[in-house]
Design an enzyme around this catalytic site. Structure first.
Site, PDB file in Angstrom:
ATOM      1  N   HIS A 156     -23.235 -22.937  18.923  1.00 40.17           N
ATOM      2  CA  HIS A 156     -24.566 -22.905  19.557  1.00 40.17           C
ATOM      3  C   HIS A 156     -24.707 -24.044  20.570  1.00 40.17           C
ATOM      4  O   HIS A 156     -25.216 -23.842  21.684  1.00 40.17           O
ATOM      5  CB  HIS A 156     -25.651 -23.053  18.492  1.00 40.17           C
ATOM      6  CG  HIS A 156     -25.896 -21.833  17.668  1.00 40.17           C
ATOM      7  ND1 HIS A 156     -26.118 -20.582  18.210  1.00 40.17           N
ATOM      8  CD2 HIS A 156     -25.974 -21.669  16.315  1.00 40.17           C
ATOM      9  CE1 HIS A 156     -26.328 -19.703  17.241  1.00 40.17           C
ATOM     10  NE2 HIS A 156     -26.233 -20.339  16.086  1.00 40.17           N
TER      11      HIS A 156
ATOM     12  N   GLU B 173     -26.198 -15.157  18.231  1.00 42.85           N
ATOM     13  CA  GLU B 173     -25.273 -15.645  17.205  1.00 42.85           C
ATOM     14  C   GLU B 173     -23.804 -15.395  17.529  1.00 42.85           C
ATOM     15  O   GLU B 173     -22.928 -15.753  16.729  1.00 42.85           O
ATOM     16  CB  GLU B 173     -25.608 -15.015  15.847  1.00 42.85           C
ATOM     17  CG  GLU B 173     -26.946 -15.455  15.258  1.00 42.85           C
ATOM     18  CD  GLU B 173     -26.977 -16.926  14.869  1.00 42.85           C
ATOM     19  OE1 GLU B 173     -25.920 -17.463  14.492  1.00 42.85           O
ATOM     20  OE2 GLU B 173     -28.057 -17.533  14.945  1.00 42.85           O
TER      21      GLU B 173
ATOM     22  N   HIS C 133     -19.751 -23.574  13.416  1.00 43.51           N
ATOM     23  CA  HIS C 133     -20.750 -22.548  13.761  1.00 43.51           C
ATOM     24  C   HIS C 133     -21.855 -23.146  14.627  1.00 43.51           C
ATOM     25  O   HIS C 133     -22.174 -22.623  15.704  1.00 43.51           O
ATOM     26  CB  HIS C 133     -21.332 -21.969  12.463  1.00 43.51           C
ATOM     27  CG  HIS C 133     -22.429 -20.974  12.662  1.00 43.51           C
ATOM     28  ND1 HIS C 133     -22.248 -19.621  12.588  1.00 43.51           N
ATOM     29  CD2 HIS C 133     -23.753 -21.152  12.943  1.00 43.51           C
ATOM     30  CE1 HIS C 133     -23.385 -18.993  12.811  1.00 43.51           C
ATOM     31  NE2 HIS C 133     -24.320 -19.905  13.023  1.00 43.51           N
ATOM     32  N   GLU C 134     -22.434 -24.251  14.156  1.00 39.36           N
ATOM     33  CA  GLU C 134     -23.524 -24.879  14.908  1.00 39.36           C
ATOM     34  C   GLU C 134     -23.020 -25.462  16.234  1.00 39.36           C
ATOM     35  O   GLU C 134     -23.739 -25.481  17.226  1.00 39.36           O
ATOM     36  CB  GLU C 134     -24.207 -25.959  14.066  1.00 39.36           C
ATOM     37  CG  GLU C 134     -24.888 -25.432  12.813  1.00 39.36           C
ATOM     38  CD  GLU C 134     -25.943 -24.364  13.082  1.00 39.36           C
ATOM     39  OE1 GLU C 134     -26.499 -24.316  14.197  1.00 39.36           O
ATOM     40  OE2 GLU C 134     -26.191 -23.546  12.169  1.00 39.36           O
TER      41      GLU C 134
END
Length: 703
Positions: A489, A514, A485-486
């Site tokens: 980003h 997101e 997930h990170e």
């Protein structure tokens, strides 16, 4: 950067502006000023000096393109200090560095207030916007955003109203700080006696304590005392979640649930004051509610768009969530031999965990044996190689550049384009460090000239426990998912190629930010991806497909209940910051009523989980963004699913989506990538199509 309104920009050279190289061979994060803690002061002072020079240049009324370039250089200069201070405050083990970073951050925020209330700059930005028709789409968008951001700070108001807006913003900042401090100070705890009530597998979460009990041997004998051992359980969110999942003692679960959801009590009043202060600010800005003010710049554009979306989602998930609840009740009846099988809130996590384990025969240690940290980092490398034809290379850190001996620095390199950006990895837990996982921007990408580009620099911060040898650290799959997930980003930042750092990477509207991170979570669950890196730590065997299928089955077993909870949180957020009758009465009763309406779980009188739900601060009226992202990511994944690791898929993701950051309208990017069915228009905003998520969760059309 949420702290910067209008000045949230970049740096560009021109014939009249000096180019300054950003990085040198030493200093924290590569900034030459940061060779010592005191360097933060000089770093801030030079940023203010340089910004002042640029403000003076803008006042000479250059062309529209020069104004947007100079404004963006101001932002790049200011963001370099604030972003590096933010990372330092959350991760640096040296208190002196942290304290100096705090001072620099406060100093820069004071300077930002000065810039954001500069009427000359505002007037020149408005004039440039009117004359910008011949500029690029990105430059026009930049000027429009600058003008809007100035106005969201109240600069267009009369002097008296502007003073009130500034006072209100200061009060809001103070309340947010007080709310967070209360959470840190008052985690809550319960004391459990005797110690035998806590099984050994939970001793990691508790602290031994002792109490004295008076004893008398017989009527004629002397009295004495006996020390009885117990355990103190802190009810911070991490410990609370673990105890609720794994403690078989109903009474202990009840005690920690009630205590953990009743602290910090001081935030009952702080939250009430924060809601009132934000409402007053919004009304001064001409909005009916803070939700209207907060949502206006986003894709949704209005609470009138958000609320119908959330209610639609709530209806969509209701029937399946009820089925899941009935399954849990049945399981509890069979396990406990109780005829009613009533479920209390402290039962939810425990019985869900037991059911997953019982149904899919999953052993968390077996799953973790395939996910050493070194394997997972290899998985990230597989992703960028397969999708984008790029490779990560370890590069040596200069003296003073790192903040911990275990920090790694990687360059993302493309064989034809050269280096694309730099990524710091700070992966291990340590005392005083930011407690979760997060992506921090250090430097935004920006075009310096036709032939030179400032490369983005970011940090990926995690808190993996255990040995500091990546081969021996084992991650549970939830941690793997969070890492991916990170990393989504981070890729958004590293692959961004915007002209202005104002739009670099994750500098986008909240309900767009997101989407990449949610999309890359899918890669952490796909067997075709996992088999490329998930190898057994001792045998080297790749993860079995049946094990991945069991993991996915366990994940999906209560997916509707998990989604219903997120919808409920978003509804609480929208309602608390929506149109209200003031003065506020009991916030907890509003929260309890929403729980009764939109979930099947009871509210326990006297509890108030919202007093340590910090998303109400950072995402005030914006928590719905996670659900927007979930829907959009489900549609995009459907497009990628046939061949998720191909260069063709990666090319589409990069050129139609990731490289644009916030430089184009989010709706245009989504449409270009996935087609016009990915969203629909509603009351001046857009709502994501929910059908892909609906199909994925096997919800049919029951809603």
């Amino acid at each position: 950067m949420s702290t910067i309104r209008a000045f949230h920009l970049k740096k560009w050279n021109s014939l009249t502006l000096t180019i300054r190289r950003t990085f040198s061979s030493s200093g924290l994060y590569g900034f030459p000023h940061l060779k010592s803690p005191q360097g933060f002061q000089a770093f801030a002072d030079e940023a203010i000096l340089r910004s002042g020079e640029l403000v003076g240049y803008i006042k000479t009324m250059p062309s529209a393109v020069e104004i947007v370039r100079a404004m963006d250089e101001i932002s790049d200069t200011v963001c370099s200090v604030i972003d590096s201070a933010e990372l330092c405050r959350h991760t640096h083990p040296n208190r002196e560095f942290v304290e100096e970073a705090n001072k620099a951050s406060m100093k820069m925020n004071e300077y930002l207030h000065h810039l954001n209330t500069n009427h000359d700059l505002y007037d020149l930005v408005k004039k440039a916007e009117q004359e910008c028709h011949m500029l690029s789409e990105e430059a026009q968008r930049g000027l429009r955003n600058l003008r809007v951001d100035f106005e969201r700070g109240g600069i267009h108001l009369c002097a008296e109203k502007l003073d009130r807006v500034n006072t209100q913003n200061i009060e809001i900042s103070q309340l947010c700080r007080e709310y967070n401090e209360n959470i840190a100070v008052d985690t809550g705890y319960v004391d459990i006696y005797p110690s035998s009530r806590i099984p050994k597998n939970l001793h990691y979460f508790v602290k031994p304590i002792y109490r004295s009990n008076s004893i008398t041997k017989d009527l004629s004998g002397p009295s004495g005392t006996l020390k009885e051992k117990g355990f103190r359980i802190k009810t911070d969110p991490h410990t609370l979640a673990s105890l609720l999942q794994f403690s078989s003692d109903d009474e202990i679960r009840k005690m920690v649930y009630i205590r953990g959801n009743s602290v910090p009590n001081a935030n009952v009043n702080v939250l009430k004051r924060l809601i009132s202060a934000r409402h007053e600010l919004a009304q001064m800005m001409g909005c009916k509610s803070y939700a209207e003010f907060a949502v206006k710049p986003n894709m949704a554009s209005s609470p009138k768009v958000v609320m119908p979306f959330l209610l639609e989602m709530s209806n969509m998930v209701r029937a399946k969530a009820k089925e899941e609840l009935d399954l849990i009740k049945k399981f509890k009846r069979e396990r406990c031999g109780q005829s009613d099988g009533d479920l209390r809130p402290w039962d939810e996590a425990y019985y869900m965990t037991m059911m997953k384990s019982s149904t899919y025969k999953l052993d968390s240690s077996v799953v973790a044996s395939y996910f050493s940290l070194s394997n997972c980092l290899e998985g990230l490398k597989v992703l960028v190689q397969s999708l984008f034809g790029a490779t990560f290379h370890n590069i040596p850190l200069a003296t003073g550049e790192s903040w911990d001996p275990q920090v790694l620095k990687l360059s993302l390199h493309h064989p034809e384009e050269g280096d694309l950006g730099y990524l710091y990895l700070d992966l291990y837990s340590r005392k005083g460090k930011y407690p979760g996982c997060a992506h921090f921007a250090i430097k935004g990408g920006r075009r310096i000239s036709q032939s030179e580009y400032q490369l983005p620099v970011v940090a990926l911060v995690c808190n993996f426990s255990g040995s500091r040898n990546p081969s021996s650290v084992r991650l549970n799959h939830s941690e793997v998912e969070t890492l991916f997930h990170e990393f989504g980003h981070a890729l958004h930042s590293l692959l961004s190629r915007t002209d202005y750092q104002h739009f670099s990477g994750t500098r986008v509207v909240l309900d767009f930010a997101e989407i990449p991170s949610n999309l890359f979570e899918y890669y952490a669950w796909d067997y075709r991806v996992l088999r490329t890196f998930a190898k057994h730590h001792s045998t080297g065997d790749e993860i079995p497909q049946k094990l991945v299928e069991a993991m996915r089955g366990a994940r999906d077993m209560f997916a509707a209940t998990d989604l219903q909870r997120q919808i409920y949180y978003a509804l609480v957020d929208q309602t608390l910051f929506g149109e209200q009758t003031f003065p506020l009465e009991d916030i907890s009763s509003v929260v309890a009523e929403l729980k009764r309406k939109h979930t099947y779980w009871e509210h326990v009188d006297g509890t108030h989980w919202e007093t340590r739900f910090s998303h109400l601060l950072n995402y005030g009226a914006g928590y719905y963004s996670y659900l927007y992202a979930k829907c959009f990511a489900a549609t995009i994944w459907k497009m990628c699913e046939d061949d998720p690791l191909s260069l063709t898929t990666g090319y589409a993701l990069r050129t139609k989506f990731l490289q644009h950051g916030g430089a184009r309208e989010p709706s245009d990017l989504l449409n270009d990538l996935a087609g016009d069915g990915i969203y629909r228009h509603c009351d001046g905003g857009i709502i994501p199509d929910i059908s892909s998520l609906c199909d994925e969760m096997k919800l049919g059309k029951q809603y």
